[in-house]
Design an enzyme around this catalytic site. Structure first.
Site, PDB file in Angstrom:
ATOM      1  N   PRO A  72       0.840  -1.210   0.000  1.00 16.30           N
ATOM      2  CA  PRO A  72       0.000   0.000   0.000  1.00 16.30           C
ATOM      3  C   PRO A  72       0.876   1.260   0.000  1.00 16.30           C
ATOM      4  O   PRO A  72       1.821   1.358   0.767  1.00 16.30           O
ATOM      5  CB  PRO A  72      -0.792  -0.104   1.318  1.00 16.30           C
ATOM      6  CG  PRO A  72      -0.589  -1.486   1.813  1.00 16.30           C
ATOM      7  CD  PRO A  72       0.675  -2.001   1.212  1.00 16.30           C
ATOM      8  N   GLU A  73       0.554   2.189  -0.880  1.00 15.65           N
ATOM      9  CA  GLU A  73       1.263   3.462  -0.939  1.00 15.65           C
ATOM     10  C   GLU A  73       0.281   4.569  -0.564  1.00 15.65           C
ATOM     11  O   GLU A  73      -0.821   4.290  -0.104  1.00 15.65           O
ATOM     12  CB  GLU A  73       1.863   3.664  -2.339  1.00 15.65           C
ATOM     13  CG  GLU A  73       2.836   2.544  -2.719  1.00 15.65           C
ATOM     14  CD  GLU A  73       3.439   2.695  -4.109  1.00 15.65           C
ATOM     15  OE1 GLU A  73       3.503   3.828  -4.614  1.00 15.65           O
ATOM     16  OE2 GLU A  73       3.831   1.671  -4.695  1.00 15.65           O
ATOM     17  N   ARG A  84       1.885 -11.646   5.326  1.00  9.33           N
ATOM     18  CA  ARG A  84       3.332 -11.829   5.472  1.00  9.33           C
ATOM     19  C   ARG A  84       3.900 -11.296   6.780  1.00  9.33           C
ATOM     20  O   ARG A  84       5.104 -11.388   7.020  1.00  9.33           O
ATOM     21  CB  ARG A  84       4.057 -11.228   4.265  1.00  9.33           C
ATOM     22  CG  ARG A  84       3.672 -11.999   2.997  1.00  9.33           C
ATOM     23  CD  ARG A  84       4.483 -11.585   1.792  1.00  9.33           C
ATOM     24  NE  ARG A  84       5.912 -11.806   1.982  1.00  9.33           N
ATOM     25  CZ  ARG A  84       6.836 -11.396   1.119  1.00  9.33           C
ATOM     26  NH1 ARG A  84       6.472 -10.739   0.044  1.00  9.33           N
ATOM     27  NH2 ARG A  84       8.102 -11.644   1.340  1.00  9.33           N
ATOM     28  N   ARG A 144      21.560  15.863  -6.310  1.00  9.33           N
ATOM     29  CA  ARG A 144      21.448  14.476  -5.846  1.00  9.33           C
ATOM     30  C   ARG A 144      21.988  13.541  -6.919  1.00  9.33           C
ATOM     31  O   ARG A 144      21.661  13.688  -8.105  1.00  9.33           O
ATOM     32  CB  ARG A 144      19.979  14.130  -5.544  1.00  9.33           C
ATOM     33  CG  ARG A 144      19.381  14.918  -4.391  1.00  9.33           C
ATOM     34  CD  ARG A 144      20.070  14.634  -3.058  1.00  9.33           C
ATOM     35  NE  ARG A 144      19.951  13.258  -2.641  1.00  9.33           N
ATOM     36  CZ  ARG A 144      19.083  12.820  -1.713  1.00  9.33           C
ATOM     37  NH1 ARG A 144      18.282  13.671  -1.106  1.00  9.33           N
ATOM     38  NH2 ARG A 144      19.053  11.553  -1.380  1.00  9.33           N
TER      39      ARG A 144
END
Ligand SMILES: [Zn+2]
Length: 274
Positions: free
Chosen positions: A2-3, A112, A151
């Site tokens: 889930p995001e 899990r 970055r």
């Protein structure tokens, strides 16, 4: 996993069931799901409290308690929170039940067993180091540009880094990079200002769209009522297994690994050299 859109959907749909409800009991079928404090303290500090609010920060759910503490749940890989009555048979793989008054249960289902619950006094002790919320007004293209500057990590890895930006994970990073026409291995600092603008817009569009479709049920994600989200039907590259064609140009979608994450992209729409 889930995001942001999935967790946001859970928050929105769970809240009407739990707001103001009192915790009458807790059943743990898997004690490892309580990360903090001890299981005994978890019971004694949670039971009797009322749930006064529910918020999301990144991929975390933050339940406010009447006593001032917060219960923080992270669903990790396979967790979901389902609402049901006391008489209901717990769904398969239920690891914990939070029993509320008025015959309401929250079932923490997690095949899990990576999901965790924490009961803490200060939410910032858990979520304080997260990056900006991508759907908040303060997250502008300028903010994204500043965070990307110099970055040297692949942009795909940065988007999945919760300290860089909160709530985006593998699926929506792939979708946003595709929509912005940016190769997942491009280095964060190498994006042009116009690419950053496209990426910023793509992140917000993909997340809002997925929220309006109640999240993506590509694996074990369920909405609190047990139904599935439909956001994955909108996916253009994410989770497109070998041989599927780019919906824009017809080139076969490719999969590469970026920092241990399978990443799907179109080699033509997302060229490696800008
Ligand atoms: Zn393409």
């Amino acid at each position: 996993m889930p995001e942001l859109p999935e967790v946001e959907t859970i928050k929105n749909e769970l809240l009407p069931h739990i707001a103001g409800r009192r915790v009458d009991g807790v059943t743990l079928f898997w004690e490892g799901i309580v990360r903090q404090p001890s299981v005994e303290e978890f019971y004694s500090r949670l039971i009797g409290q009322r749930l006064s609010g529910l918020a999301r920060r990144g991929k975390y759910l933050i339940f406010s308690l009447s006593g001032g503490e917060v219960l923080i749940i992270h669903l990790r890989m396979t967790g979901s929170l389902l609402v049901g009555q006391d008489s209901a048979e717990p769904p398969k793989y239920t690891r914990a039940i939070i029993h509320l008054d008025k015959d309401t249960n929250i079932f923490f289902r997690d095949p899990r067993k990576f999901g965790v619950m924490r009961l803490v006094g200060d939410a910032d002790s858990v979520v304080g180091k997260l990056g900006p919320e991508p759907l908040e007004a303060g997250f502008t293209a300028q903010v994204l540009a500043k965070r990307l500057r110099q970055r040297t990590a692949p942009v795909k890895a940065l988007l999945c880094d919760q300290a860089f930006i909160a709530g985006v994970g593998n699926m929506y990073a792939d979708e946003a990079l595709f929509a912005a026409g940016i190769h997942p291995l491009r280095l964060g600092g190498s994006l042009s200002p116009i690419e950053v603008e496209h990426l910023h817009r793509a992140i917000q569009q993909k997340l809002w769209s997925a929220i309006s479709n109640k999240g993506a049920s590509v694996d074990t994600y369920f909405r609190p009522d047990g139904t599935l989200g439909t956001a994955h039907f909108q996916f253009q590259v994410a989770h497109r297994l070998g041989g599927e064609l780019c919906p824009v140009c017809g080139t076969p979608i490719e999969r590469i690994t970026v920092r241990n994450r399978g990443s799907y992209f179109c080699p033509r729409c997302q060229p490696e050299k800008a």
